[in-house]
Scaffold this active site. Structure first.
Site: not given
Ligand code: BJW
Ligand code: ZN
Length: 259
Positions: A106, A131, A203, A205
């Site tokens: 963002d 990201h 912040g 997950s």
């Molecule tokens: C507060 C609050 C307040 C609320 N104060 N707190 C190992 C195991 C299993 C799977 C995998 C693994 N390794 C990789 C994978 C696959 C996958 C993955 O991780 N999947 C899991 C979901 C299972 N990963 C990938 O695919 C990654 N790539 C990869 O591994 O490539 C390997 C590769 C190598 C060579 C060739 C090919 C591949 C890429 C991941 C990309 C993630 N993309 C996104 C979208 C980005 C673009 C967009 O914005 O549109 O990224 S998905 C989304 O999730 C976004 C975020 O950055 C990301 C993380 O989310 P985040 O920031 O944690 O948000 P939330 O909503 O989940 O959590 C918010 C938190 O805040 C909560 O805990 C609340 O409690 C808290 N909160 N208000 C404080 N006021």
């Protein structure tokens, strides 16, 4: 718990010489940017595999662009909050080595860095964007990349933005599921996490890898985790201190203890 937790957290912060800060969507929640998971998260209404994968873009680029354009509009209307500002102040204070690693696309850390820096150099508070950025585009075929903040017309496939060099479709410069993070960015992030004596995790997950593995690199390197989150996460059991609540409230209190 709050006061005792805060004392311990402030001590961790005061003792740290190298601090790595990993942020996620929760830090921008107070600014009005929707998070992904949780009761009001984007993934409650939208299916990630239909919108945030390279396959989804290949299948229906207009739908994906439409969703990103909606989010870009929401984010354009958001300003950094007290949490972003506290981190920027900490990074610019020069008291310790601080680096912000963000999963967010963002741009609010950067905006806070520029605002807090005033006329000074904002670079110590500029984040490493794991990201990508929702305000950049890149070509689906060639290396072309560019900043793009202005609204886009996504009403038909013919109007979607095209590469000025090769005419292929442009896409948001963000990392989708199944795509690797930029190699240099990831290496730098691991180096910072590995050598940090404290990883402040705010912040997120902590479900999405490899970003969620960075705090583990700090622990393996002998450092500690300090977590700020409204709820528990898989990192909570590993954290030396976990502050439960709003990052926009906790971060100014932590940063205040530093000055
Ligand atoms: C507060 C609050 C307040 C609320 N104060 N707190 C190992 C195991 C299993 C799977 C995998 C693994 N390794 C990789 C994978 C696959 C996958 C993955 O991780 N999947 C899991 C979901 C299972 N990963 C990938 O695919 C990654 N790539 C990869 O591994 O490539 C390997 C590769 C190598 C060579 C060739 C090919 C591949 C890429 C991941 C990309 C993630 N993309 C996104 C979208 C980005 C673009 C967009 O914005 O549109 O990224 S998905 C989304 O999730 C976004 C975020 O950055 C990301 C993380 O989310 P985040 O920031 O944690 O948000 P939330 O909503 O989940 O959590 C918010 C938190 O805040 C909560 O805990 C609340 O409690 C808290 N909160 N208000 C404080 N006021
Ligand atoms: Zn191109």
């Amino acid at each position: 718990m709050a006061v005792e937790g805060l004392e311990q957290a402030r001590k961790l912060m005061a003792d740290a010489r190298k601090l790595c800060v990993l942020t996620g969507a929760g830090i921008s929640a107070e600014s009005g940017v929707p998070t992904f998971r949780g009761p009001e998260g984007l993934w409650r209404t939208f299916r990630p595999e239909e919108l945030a994968t390279p396959e989804a873009f290949a299948r229906d680029p207009r739908l994906v662009w439409e969703w990103y354009e909606w989010r870009r509009g929401v984010i354009r209307g958001c300003r950094p909050n007290a949490g972003h500002e506290a981190l920027a102040r900490l990074a610019l204070s020069g008291g310790k080595e601080v680096r912000i690693l963000t999963q967010n696309v963002d741009g609010l850390h950067e905006e806070a860095a520029r605002a807090v820096a005033g006329g000074r150099d904002p670079s110590p508070a500029l984040p490493l964007e794991l990201h990508g950025s929702i305000f950049r585009v890149r070509c689906t075929r060639c290396p072309y990349r560019s900043t793009h903040r202005e609204p886009l017309d996504t009403s038909s496939t013919d109007l979607l933005p095209r590469c000025p060099r090769c005419r292929s479709l442009l896409r948001p410069d963000v990392v989708w599921f199944g795509e690797p993070l930029d190699d240099e960015v990831l290496q730098e992030a691991y180096d910072l996490a590995r050598h940090a004596d404290l990883c402040l995790v705010v912040g997120t997950s902590a479900l999405v890898h490899p970003a969620a593995s960075l705090p583990l690199a700090t622990v393996r390197g002998g450092g500690a985790i300090l977590e700020v989150n409204t709820t528990e996460t898989p990192l909570t059991p590993l954290a030396a201190v976990s502050l439960r609540g709003n990052a926009a409230v906790w971060l100014p209190l932590l940063q205040g203890g530093e000055t």
